[in-house]
Design an enzyme around this catalytic site. Structure first.
Site, PDB file in Angstrom:
ATOM      1  N   SER A  20       0.829  -1.205   0.000  1.00  0.00           N
ATOM      2  CA  SER A  20       0.000   0.000   0.000  1.00  0.00           C
ATOM      3  C   SER A  20       0.863   1.253   0.000  1.00  0.00           C
ATOM      4  O   SER A  20       2.070   1.199   0.192  1.00  0.00           O
ATOM      5  CB  SER A  20      -0.914   0.011   1.219  1.00  0.00           C
ATOM      6  N   LYS A  21       0.190   2.366  -0.217  1.00  0.00           N
ATOM      7  CA  LYS A  21       0.884   3.657  -0.277  1.00  0.00           C
ATOM      8  C   LYS A  21       1.667   3.932   0.998  1.00  0.00           C
ATOM      9  O   LYS A  21       2.691   4.587   0.984  1.00  0.00           O
ATOM     10  CB  LYS A  21      -0.139   4.778  -0.473  1.00  0.00           C
ATOM     11  N   ARG A  22       1.138   3.453   2.098  1.00  0.00           N
ATOM     12  CA  ARG A  22       1.754   3.750   3.394  1.00  0.00           C
ATOM     13  C   ARG A  22       2.943   2.832   3.707  1.00  0.00           C
ATOM     14  O   ARG A  22       3.740   3.149   4.578  1.00  0.00           O
ATOM     15  CB  ARG A  22       0.723   3.603   4.525  1.00  0.00           C
ATOM     16  N   ASP A  23       3.011   1.682   3.041  1.00  0.00           N
ATOM     17  CA  ASP A  23       4.056   0.709   3.377  1.00  0.00           C
ATOM     18  C   ASP A  23       5.455   1.260   3.179  1.00  0.00           C
ATOM     19  O   ASP A  23       6.374   0.907   3.907  1.00  0.00           O
ATOM     20  CB  ASP A  23       3.897  -0.571   2.535  1.00  0.00           C
ATOM     21  N   VAL A  50       7.555   3.865  -2.625  1.00  0.00           N
ATOM     22  CA  VAL A  50       6.514   3.144  -3.378  1.00  0.00           C
ATOM     23  C   VAL A  50       6.033   3.980  -4.554  1.00  0.00           C
ATOM     24  O   VAL A  50       5.160   3.564  -5.293  1.00  0.00           O
ATOM     25  CB  VAL A  50       5.266   2.800  -2.538  1.00  0.00           C
TER      26      VAL A  50
END
Ligand code: GLU
Length: 508
Positions: free
Chosen positions: A261-264, A272
């Site tokens: 995900s975007k937050r990873d 990312v």
């Protein structure tokens, strides 16, 4: 028939690397088949529109070198390519479906729908849907009398247009990656095709545009697979030939648990996004570009994230990828992202890139280097590149090529600078001063002769020598370093360094 594919992002935020991979596979497929790669912006969801996202998408694709040949920013005769600019053309298509009985008009307000959901939940049915079972109890052109519908329309009451999902029909289509997919319509709802705001929904606009833009292959992420049966039914409802579908596997987190995900990126310490994105709250989302990755390495890594060439080759130029890409080598299951492997790709690209090209990039990336001769920076790159992953490593590890020594590696001072190192360095210095032509070979000969004469091993002289000239405990060949720095610098550093290192040693 000419192959025409599209990348159709929604400008709802920065383009995640999964989106870049979708664009890449579309690009490769188009180029491989001598076709067109189109960029269409799907901005029908006004609530989720994010200013700057469209520009970001264009810049990202440009940086990656996977540019469309038609579409937003590129022109073409099937435009406009931004859906909000095509707004007026969708309504007649929705009306056509109402007339043919494939869709219907619905007057339910969002409050009505909310009430239905609540009631269903109270009755223990948490997933209420507007469908063949429930539509007769809602306010629509199928449940209300013709007169009532006319009256409401004449009064200008807002309405949506919904798909009349048939009951109990098996929708079948062949996905290029997954094979045959069958979904029973009892599991599908009466999706809104046209909103009361006058905007089509994603589904309608997507199908109409793919048709009008003569798209032959829809290559997109797995998250759109659940929408595909509706899309197939829409093609059939219009009587249009269906394009071929290919749904790409998800990109998984490095631990394999769930979608990346975007937050990873922030959480796990790798980018990312292709390029930096600054949110309107002022938060920076890290990009590959700004983190020192070569676009070619990033794209090479993405190509292999879900697709394989059938053998063990891992390094490919974009042109080579075009040559061998095929959808039948795209996997069905999720592809696990490996940040270390991504670094490895960068390292390989760095090694393979011509030194003078690297020098140019170094000079434009690091202002401090702009006044240096290209040739000198290229020679530094040639010495340092084997040990580097990023250009920034060359600059950081090879700082002694550009700056005077400001500090000496304490660990080396502690371990390698012995009581007899000072006289040894003074003697070596005297020998080095006698060299006329200060090149690699002569320095090496002089150094070896000094060792032999005194019967010293390399370890007794080498580390101190390196410490004085570079400040470090490790690095490429000292003879190459000295030759590149030149006699004057080497002599100066040794002369001035001995006292400084002794002072440091005393303080440790
Ligand atoms: N606008 C959709 C997206 O944001 C496009 C999906 C498709 O390719 O059909 O990904």
């Amino acid at each position: 028939m000419k192959v025409r594919v599209r990348f159709a992002p929604s400008p709802t935020g920065p383009l995640h690397m999964g989106g870049v991979r979708t664009a890449l596979y579309n690009y490769l497929f188009a180029k491989k088949h001598g076709g067109d790669f189109i960029l269409r912006v799907e901005d029908t969801d006004e609530k989720r529109f994010v200013p700057g996202a469209q520009e970001y998408i264009l810049q990202s694709l440009k940086w990656c070198g996977i540019e469309p040949n038609e579409g937003v920013g590129y022109g073409g005769d099937k435009g406009p390519y931004i859906q909000s600019e095509r707004k007026a053309l969708y309504k007649p298509y929705a009306d056509q479906l109402v007339e043919s009985g494939k869709a219907y008009i619905a007057f339910d307000t969002s409050e009505d729908l909310e009430r239905m959901r609540e009631q269903a939940k109270e009755m223990g049915l948490p997933n209420w849907q507007y469908n063949g079972v429930t539509r007769s109890s809602m306010k629509n052109s199928l449940s209300l009398s013709k007169e009532e519908v006319e009256k409401r329309l004449d009064a200008g009451e807002p309405y949506t247009i919904r798909m009349k999902m048939p009951r109990n029909v098996d929708v079948k289509f062949e996905d290029e990656i997954r094979g045959w997919v069958t979904v029973n319509t009892n599991n599908l709802d009466d999706k809104v095709l046209f909103k009361e705001t006058g905007m089509p929904t994603y589904h309608l606009a997507n199908i109409v545009d793919d048709y009008l833009m003569e798209i032959t292959h829809v290559i997109r992420g797995e998250e759109w697979l659940p929408s595909a049966p509706l899309h197939v039914l829409l093609y059939d409802a219009f009587g249009w030939e269906r394009p071929k579908f290919a749904h790409l596997p998800l990109i998984l987190r490095p631990d394999g648990k769930g979608k990346l995900s975007k937050r990873d990126g922030d959480r796990l310490g790798f980018p990312v996004f292709p390029i930096n994105w600054i949110s309107k709250e002022g938060e920076t989302y890290q990009g590959y570009k700004e983190n020192g990755y070569f676009p070619g390495a990033f794209v090479n890594m993405l190509a292999l994230l879900g697709w394989n060439p059938g053998d063990n080759q891992e390094l490919f130029t974009l042109a080579e990828l075009v040559e061998i890409f095929s959808l039948d080598r795209v996997g069905k299951s999720g592809a696990r992202f490996d940040p270390d492997k991504t670094k490895w790709f960068n390292q390989q690209y760095l090694r393979a890139t011509d030194n003078s090209e690297l020098a140019q990039q170094m000079k434009s990336e690091f202002n401090e280097l702009s006044t240096y001769e290209n040739e000198y920076v290229a020679a530094v790159c040639s010495l340092m590149k084997e040990r580097a992953t990023f250009l920034g490593d060359i600059f950081a590890e090879g700082d002694y090529f550009f700056n005077e020594i400001e500090s000496y590696d304490e660990k080396t001072v502690r371990k390698k600078w012995k009581d007899d190192t000072t006289p040894i360095m003074e003697e070596l210095l005297a020998e080095l001063k006698t060299i006329n032509n200060f090149d690699t070979e002569n320095i090496e000969t002089c150094f070896s002769a000094y060792l032999n004469k005194n019967e010293y091993g390399f370890g007794k002289v080498g580390p101190g020598f390196r410490l004085l000239v570079t400040g470090k405990g490790m690095g490429p060949s000292m003879f190459d370093i000295c030759a590149l720095l030149g006699k004057e610098k080497v002599i100066n550093r040794m002369e001035e360094g001995i006292a400084k290192v002794n002072a440091l040693k005393a303080s440790l």
